[in-house]
Design a protein around this motif. Structure first.
Motif, PDB file in Angstrom:
ATOM      1  N   UNK A  14       0.870  -1.165   0.000  1.00 47.81           N
ATOM      2  CA  UNK A  14       0.000   0.000   0.000  1.00 47.81           C
ATOM      3  C   UNK A  14       0.917   1.229   0.000  1.00 47.81           C
ATOM      4  N   UNK A  15       1.308   1.639  -1.227  1.00 48.36           N
ATOM      5  CA  UNK A  15       2.285   2.701  -1.392  1.00 48.36           C
ATOM      6  C   UNK A  15       1.667   4.074  -1.540  1.00 48.36           C
TER       7      UNK A  15
ATOM      8  N   UNK B  88      -6.762   6.422  -0.671  1.00 51.61           N
ATOM      9  CA  UNK B  88      -7.669   5.359  -0.244  1.00 51.61           C
ATOM     10  C   UNK B  88      -7.654   5.224   1.279  1.00 51.61           C
ATOM     11  N   UNK B  89      -6.473   5.275   1.873  1.00 49.18           N
ATOM     12  CA  UNK B  89      -6.378   5.183   3.331  1.00 49.18           C
ATOM     13  C   UNK B  89      -7.118   6.347   3.987  1.00 49.18           C
TER      14      UNK B  89
ATOM     15  N   UNK C 243       1.011   3.754   9.486  1.00 48.24           N
ATOM     16  CA  UNK C 243       1.266   3.497   8.075  1.00 48.24           C
ATOM     17  C   UNK C 243       2.599   4.062   7.635  1.00 48.24           C
ATOM     18  N   UNK C 244       3.258   3.357   6.714  1.00 46.48           N
ATOM     19  CA  UNK C 244       4.418   3.895   6.012  1.00 46.48           C
ATOM     20  C   UNK C 244       4.117   3.900   4.515  1.00 46.48           C
TER      21      UNK C 244
ATOM     22  N   UNK D 292       3.419  -0.533   4.173  1.00 49.58           N
ATOM     23  CA  UNK D 292       2.636  -1.364   5.094  1.00 49.58           C
ATOM     24  C   UNK D 292       1.735  -0.445   5.901  1.00 49.58           C
ATOM     25  N   UNK D 293       0.535  -0.910   6.204  1.00 46.29           N
ATOM     26  CA  UNK D 293      -0.384  -0.113   7.022  1.00 46.29           C
ATOM     27  C   UNK D 293      -1.215  -1.029   7.911  1.00 46.29           C
TER      28      UNK D 293
END
Length: 310
Positions: free
Chosen positions: A111-112, A118-119, A131-132, A140-141
């Motif tokens: 999840x870039x 979206x997040x 999240x990163x 990753x989140x």
């Protein structure tokens, strides 16, 4: 080569162990039949792929969790882990799948930066996250419906997997707190050495974490691999006993191997488990109901142990 290096290198093909056994059986049957050998092979080999896909389909659903008991007091927490795929052409499809799944906690891999909007939209359902996603090398989140007391997400070096962790307060369910870790382990086909180091880093992390712990994500290996056996033996973690293929899910959704997993620490118990949702990624999600004793004590996790393991 050292024995552990040989074993980890062999893990490149270990996820295909069941395929190899089935292929051997088909080959033996073809040898015995002689006259019909080519017919047996022509029918048997595709049947192996279909059989694995059907095995996955029996465990799969796009709506694993009911909305009716979303915030009711219960003895379990609902966890979804999903590799959303960097190359996904339709991010909205991922978002809709997460909404349908209705988990309490979502672990997302790949999840870039392109998925940060979206997040943000999902924050209506999951107001708490670590999240990163702003860094491709991490991506990753962890999304949570419940408050996160502490947590972080980052990658400090190649020898450590991309990680996110969150200490989640589940008191709204009548439970205490637990630590959830999301991890994306290096593929052994790219580097057996890095894969082995990542799995050992997760073992060290589990041993350094007090209290209930869930580690979920894309481990890029199956439960028959040497690196998996070492992880669960050293750490004391365990996965669900159910074999759950999650990859590949494109161009057809016919998963063959179990690369995605949810692991829990001693004292925790799996309830229902399965796979899904299908969101157009090359992986399908994996989900579980994890039962916890009521009112678990607040624990502490050593921040350095998460990101500076050696």
């Amino acid at each position: 080569l050292p024995p552990d290096r040989v074993a980890t290198t062999a893990d490149i093909v270990t996820p295909l162990t069941l395929h190899a056994i089935a292929t051997g059986c088909v080959a033996l049957l073809a040898f015995i039949s002689r006259r019909w050998a080519w017919s047996v092979l022509a029918l048997g080999l595709p049947a192996i792929l279909v059989g694995h896909a059907l095995g996955s389909a029996t465990q799969s659903t796009d709506t694993p969790f009911s909305r009716a008991t979303l915030v009711s007091a219960r003895d379990h927490i609902r966890v979804l882990s999903l590799n959303s795929w960097h190359a996904h052409p339709d991010i909205d499809q991922v978002e809709r799948g997460i909404e349908r799944a209705n988990a309490d906690v979502v672990v997302l891999l790949e999840v870039g930066p392109d998925k940060k909007p979206m997040l943000d939209r999902l924050s209506a359902l999951y107001p708490h996250r670590r999240s990163c996603a702003d860094r491709w090398e991490c991506s990753v989140a962890i999304l949570s419906r419940f408050p996160i007391r502490s947590g972080d997400a980052r990658r400090t070096q190649l020898e450590l997997p991309p990680l996110a962790w969150a200490e989640i307060d589940a008191s709204a369910l009548g439970l205490g707190t637990l630590t959830v870790v999301g991890a994306h382990v290096h593929r052994p086909s790219r580097s057996p050495r890095i894969h082995r180091l990542h799995m050992r880093a997760l073992s060290a992390l589990a041993l350094s974490t007090q209290g209930p712990l869930i580690i979920a994500g894309d481990f890029n290996t199956g439960t028959l691999s040497a690196s998996w056996r070492e992880l669960v033996t050293v750490s004391g973690l365990r996965g669900s006993a159910q074999w759950a293929p999650t990859w590949p899910a494109i161009p057809l959704s016919a998963p063959q191997v179990d690369l995605d997993h949810i692991l829990i620490s001693p004292g925790m118990v799996f309830g229902r488990t399965g796979t899904g949702p299908h969101v157009g990624s090359d992986h399908i999600g994996i989900w579980a109901e994890v039962r916890l004793p009521a009112l678990l004590p607040i624990k502490k996790i050593d921040h350095a142990s998460v990101f500076q393991l050696h």
